[in-house]
Design an enzyme around this catalytic site. Structure first.
Site, PDB file in Angstrom:
ATOM      1  N   ASN A   1       3.851  -4.731  -3.338  1.00 43.69           N
ATOM      2  CA  ASN A   1       3.505  -5.247  -2.007  1.00 43.69           C
ATOM      3  C   ASN A   1       4.138  -4.408  -0.903  1.00 43.69           C
ATOM      4  O   ASN A   1       3.546  -4.243   0.173  1.00 43.69           O
ATOM      5  CB  ASN A   1       3.905  -6.711  -1.876  1.00 43.69           C
TER       6      ASN A   1
ATOM      7  N   GLY B   1     -20.336  19.795   9.829  1.00 39.97           N
ATOM      8  CA  GLY B   1     -21.377  20.544   9.126  1.00 39.97           C
ATOM      9  C   GLY B   1     -20.840  21.239   7.892  1.00 39.97           C
ATOM     10  O   GLY B   1     -19.934  20.754   7.218  1.00 39.97           O
TER      11      GLY B   1
ATOM     12  N   GLU C   1      -2.241   0.993  -6.287  1.00 38.78           N
ATOM     13  CA  GLU C   1      -1.634  -0.197  -5.671  1.00 38.78           C
ATOM     14  C   GLU C   1      -2.659  -1.307  -5.450  1.00 38.78           C
ATOM     15  O   GLU C   1      -2.618  -2.039  -4.476  1.00 38.78           O
ATOM     16  CB  GLU C   1      -0.955   0.134  -4.323  1.00 38.78           C
TER      17      GLU C   1
END
Length: 393
Positions: free
Chosen positions: A249, A348, A372
């Site tokens: 976390n 491009g 994760e």
């Protein structure tokens, strides 16, 4: 918030930061411009992680940035987020090093380690003198760590008994250059964490090559064959999957910020190119289709940065919840990939070269999107939160 060119900080997010936060952001931004951007194309093409940056990042104060004591910087969650955003504007691989070192390996030791373990490892890791890694994912257990097959069995009886570690891990960042591994293994008491110093017999870390993403980074296959560890190797405070998930976390929070750094850098490259590139007698930026692309990118960069800042304020207030982290990681990485790809279209054919960053960012973000917690995992975390029903199985 981001010091974007012209009037690009439409929401005036910069006003939401303190003077100290803006100064910290500028310090890390300057480091990225001076030490990462000039060489990142070469590192990426050669597939090289610049390990020499580790002590410089330690001196910069971004390793274990959110941790207190033991030589750690002790900065706020927002400070750490701002640093992650600036580093990932350079490259996801560099921000990933900071994340693996601080959010994963150092957090595991700081949160679950003994006083002796903290004193032994954290000061050198905070200084970048020693690199750590976090060995959780396995060849057959990525999104489902409860199925891990790596085992640690008692080596003898009594309190002085050590452990014997066997198994395999995959996609372990920094394992081949780590001075210490945080290894998660199944025991008779469930999942436990162990500290495995470099050079321990029976440990083999092999870098994964031929990658199309995260090339300026190291990920490894790791084998543990009868690895004998003393009782001091066990992280005494970590029981079950709560141990590694706490660390994950922390890393997921940093990713919510970091992804916006890659997105912003892609947007800035496209904007600058479109203002300079002449087509049909005028700059690309003067065409409606180009402006629509730029506006769409800017809107998502501003929204994603504001989301990350909100998560940071919640975290500093001690109110951040796992499902909120999942929302930030899911949204910001998903949007960052879209922005990087769209930026490439403005460039491009030149956009497929390493002269410009968007396609490199897009390729890196495919890994960030996967590690994760995949999109699917975070979707199910949020789905369970809003319905009250688990759909993982």
């Amino acid at each position: 918030m981001t010091d974007l060119p012209g009037a690009s900080d439409v929401l005036d997010l910069d006003s939401l930061l303190s003077d100290d936060e803006r100064a910290l952001r500028q310090k890390v931004r300057d480091f990225t411009v001076q030490r990462i951007k000039p060489d990142i194309a070469r590192w990426y093409e050669d597939g090289v992680f610049p390990v020499e940056l580790a002590p410089e990042l330690g001196e910069l104060g971004v390793l274990g940035m959110h941790l207190d004591g033991y030589g750690c910087p002790g900065r706020s969650a927002v400070d750490y987020g701002l640093a992650a955003m600036e580093l990932e504007a350079g490259d996801s691989g560099i921000r990933t090093f900071v994340s693996v070192q601080g959010s994963l390996a150092m957090t595991a030791i700081h949160t679950w380690g003994s006083e002796e373990q903290k004193q032994e490892w954290l000061p050198r890791m905070a200084a970048g003198e020693l690199i750590g890694c976090f060995a959780l994912t396995e060849p057959s257990a990525g999104s489902d760590p409860s199925s891990m097959a790596t085992t640690a069995e008692r080596d003898g009886r009594g309190e002085d008994a050590g452990w014997v570690l066997n198994g395999s891990k995959r996609w372990i960042g920094l394992a081949s250059v780590a001075g210490v591994m945080v290894v998660w293994a199944m025991t008779g008491d469930g999942v436990r964490g162990f500290l495995v110093p470099a050079g321990t017999p029976g440990v083999t870390a092999t870098p994964i090559t031929q990658k199309l993403s995260m090339r300026a980074s190291i990920q490894c296959d790791v084998e543990f064959d009868g690895v004998r560890l003393g009782p001091e190797a066990l992280l005494p405070g970590a029981f079950g999957l709560r141990g590694p998930f706490t660390c994950l976390n922390e890393a997921r929070y940093g990713i919510a910020w970091g992804a916006m750094g890659a997105a912003r850098d892609s947007y800035e490259a496209a904007l600058a190119y479109s203002q300079d590139r002449q087509q049909f007698g005028r700059p690309l930026a003067g065409y409606q289709l180009t402006q629509e692309k730029l506006v769409n990118m800017l809107v998502e960069v501003q929204k994603g940065t504001m989301l990350a800042l909100h998560l940071g304020r919640l975290k500093d207030a001690g109110k951040l919840r796992p499902e909120q982290i999942s929302l930030g990681k899911l949204n910001n990485v998903r949007q960052a990939i879209t922005i990087a790809r769209e930026a490439r279209t403005i460039l491009g054919g030149n956009g497929i070269t390493l002269d410009y960053p968007p396609l490199r960012h897009a390729a890196n973000l495919e890994s960030v999107r996967t590690y994760e917690g995949t999109d699917e995992v975070h979707t199910l975390i949020l789905g369970q939160h809003i319905t009250g029903l688990s759909a993982f199985r």
